[in-house]
Design an enzyme around this catalytic site. Sequence first.
Site, PDB file in Angstrom:
ATOM      1  N   GLU A 161      26.544  86.947  48.744  1.00  0.00           N
ATOM      2  CA  GLU A 161      26.914  85.627  49.294  1.00  0.00           C
ATOM      3  C   GLU A 161      25.762  84.995  50.073  1.00  0.00           C
ATOM      4  O   GLU A 161      24.758  85.654  50.362  1.00  0.00           O
ATOM      5  CB  GLU A 161      28.153  85.753  50.183  1.00  0.00           C
ATOM      6  CG  GLU A 161      27.960  86.687  51.360  1.00  0.00           C
ATOM      7  CD  GLU A 161      28.756  86.286  52.591  1.00  0.00           C
ATOM      8  OE1 GLU A 161      28.697  85.109  52.992  1.00  0.00           O
ATOM      9  OE2 GLU A 161      29.390  87.180  53.175  1.00  0.00           O
ATOM     10  N   VAL A 193      32.636  84.298  51.329  1.00  0.00           N
ATOM     11  CA  VAL A 193      33.193  85.290  50.397  1.00  0.00           C
ATOM     12  C   VAL A 193      34.088  84.598  49.368  1.00  0.00           C
ATOM     13  O   VAL A 193      33.983  84.853  48.161  1.00  0.00           O
ATOM     14  CB  VAL A 193      33.961  86.385  51.177  1.00  0.00           C
ATOM     15  CG1 VAL A 193      34.777  87.256  50.232  1.00  0.00           C
ATOM     16  CG2 VAL A 193      32.984  87.232  51.993  1.00  0.00           C
ATOM     17  N   SER A 204      41.466  83.151  56.991  1.00  0.00           N
ATOM     18  CA  SER A 204      40.334  82.843  56.107  1.00  0.00           C
ATOM     19  C   SER A 204      40.789  82.623  54.664  1.00  0.00           C
ATOM     20  O   SER A 204      41.643  83.342  54.143  1.00  0.00           O
ATOM     21  CB  SER A 204      39.332  83.993  56.145  1.00  0.00           C
ATOM     22  OG  SER A 204      38.305  83.738  55.206  1.00  0.00           O
ATOM     23  N   ASP A 261      39.170  83.513  52.362  1.00  0.00           N
ATOM     24  CA  ASP A 261      38.775  84.738  51.636  1.00  0.00           C
ATOM     25  C   ASP A 261      40.018  85.507  51.164  1.00  0.00           C
ATOM     26  O   ASP A 261      40.018  86.093  50.082  1.00  0.00           O
ATOM     27  CB  ASP A 261      37.958  85.680  52.543  1.00  0.00           C
ATOM     28  CG  ASP A 261      36.619  85.099  52.982  1.00  0.00           C
ATOM     29  OD1 ASP A 261      36.242  84.006  52.505  1.00  0.00           O
ATOM     30  OD2 ASP A 261      35.954  85.758  53.806  1.00  0.00           O
ATOM     31  N   LYS A 283      35.560  92.458  61.079  1.00  0.00           N
ATOM     32  CA  LYS A 283      35.265  92.569  62.514  1.00  0.00           C
ATOM     33  C   LYS A 283      36.544  92.473  63.316  1.00  0.00           C
ATOM     34  O   LYS A 283      37.452  91.743  62.939  1.00  0.00           O
ATOM     35  CB  LYS A 283      34.368  91.405  62.929  1.00  0.00           C
ATOM     36  CG  LYS A 283      32.944  91.579  62.525  1.00  0.00           C
ATOM     37  CD  LYS A 283      32.074  90.678  63.402  1.00  0.00           C
ATOM     38  CE  LYS A 283      30.630  90.865  63.037  1.00  0.00           C
ATOM     39  NZ  LYS A 283      30.307  90.144  61.796  1.00  0.00           N
TER      40      LYS A 283
HETATM   41  N1  PSU Z   1      32.259  88.016  58.732  1.00  0.00           N
HETATM   42  C1  PSU Z   1      31.081  88.576  59.078  1.00  0.00           C
HETATM   43  N2  PSU Z   1      29.922  87.957  58.716  1.00  0.00           N
HETATM   44  C2  PSU Z   1      29.925  86.801  57.996  1.00  0.00           C
HETATM   45  C3  PSU Z   1      31.198  86.229  57.635  1.00  0.00           C
HETATM   46  C4  PSU Z   1      32.314  86.873  58.006  1.00  0.00           C
HETATM   47  O1  PSU Z   1      31.080  89.605  59.711  1.00  0.00           O
HETATM   48  O2  PSU Z   1      28.849  86.255  57.707  1.00  0.00           O
HETATM   49  C5  PSU Z   1      31.207  84.989  56.815  1.00  0.00           C
HETATM   50  C6  PSU Z   1      31.532  85.314  55.350  1.00  0.00           C
HETATM   51  O3  PSU Z   1      30.805  84.436  54.524  1.00  0.00           O
HETATM   52  C7  PSU Z   1      33.014  85.030  55.252  1.00  0.00           C
HETATM   53  C8  PSU Z   1      33.132  83.854  56.175  1.00  0.00           C
HETATM   54  O4  PSU Z   1      33.462  84.725  53.953  1.00  0.00           O
HETATM   55  O5  PSU Z   1      32.266  84.136  57.255  1.00  0.00           O
HETATM   56  C9  PSU Z   1      34.548  83.650  56.655  1.00  0.00           C
HETATM   57  O6  PSU Z   1      34.640  82.461  57.345  1.00  0.00           O
HETATM   58  P1  PSU Z   1      36.087  81.894  57.715  1.00  0.00           P
HETATM   59  O7  PSU Z   1      36.629  82.893  58.695  1.00  0.00           O
HETATM   60  O8  PSU Z   1      35.844  80.547  58.302  1.00  0.00           O
HETATM   61  O9  PSU Z   1      36.864  81.857  56.428  1.00  0.00           O
HETATM   62 MN    MN Z   2      39.164  79.841  59.620  1.00  0.00          MN
END
Ligand code: PSU
Ligand code: MN
Length: 300
Positions: free
Chosen positions: A25, A106, A140, A142, A159
Amino acid sequence: MSDVFRVSPEVRHALDARRPVVALESTIITHGFPYPANLECALEAERVAREEGAVPATIGVVEGVLTVGLERADLERFASSTGIAKASRRDLPVLAARGADGGTTVAATMFAAARAGIRVFATGGIGGVHRQGERTLDISADLEELSRTDVAVVCAGAKSVLDIGLTLEYLETAGVPVVGYRTDDFPAFYVPSSGFPVPHRAETPGEIAHIVDAKSNLGLAGGVVVANPIAEQHALDPVETEAIITAALARAAENHITGKDVTPFLLAQIHEATGGASEEANRQLVYSNVRLAAKIAAAL
Ligand code: PSU
Ligand code: MN
């Protein structure tokens, strides 16, 4: 291919020749690490994939074109520019229409990988249900992508900025297999265990490849989460890490950070607070995930 989607010649040839390919990614480059650690991580991840006999396919949006297999110059630009958009599934059509760049999450990377015919993807951590997610609905994309798109995602868990229990509940509801690689515990990124059990465990890349194959043979749409714990020698102290994450969450609330800015803000806070130790752990777990992904891709 089309004016909005492109697969690099190297990746196209590898797929045609049925050689192993590992998707990577680019939000991790644009929003996951500061410069130049982000560039180092991106280049080393590609090198590790090649060392394991796989062709790396780093994915991102280049001037509107969802691109599978970024060029070195793109990686350098993504790493060193500020203001490149974080691109999840919902952002892709807008970036395409405007000819803009984007670092793919992701979710967006899975979408592009599947469209290109890549079955395995390595990253650091997946997004999930944020703490208080039952109230904010900050979940997310994801997770939704994992429920619909056929790509195995090798990660070091999630995390603990997230609610890991709710994230696992969501994945169960969405019908996404979560497989612990040589572990019974879902890993929490910087530390090998979150305290939550994984529903399934596998000992070898071949076993994981069989699960991925069986899923597609059954006609079950969606991804597989392969949870690969950080190696003990690179892991951070769990108590210190939890304190840092709690402080980062408090600062996010104080600063009214919402929506897509939440995850990058928390990552930057953690990197700042640990003075580089978390960056090193983060890089090492990415390389370990790329190695495992390459082996799964070879087995497939
Ligand atoms: N978690 C990490 N490092 C990252 C991300 C998540 O520890 O770089 C990034 C990934 O690209 C993941 C995105 O898909 O953040 C998720 O963002 P959101 O929570 O806004 O969907
Ligand atoms: Mn979000």
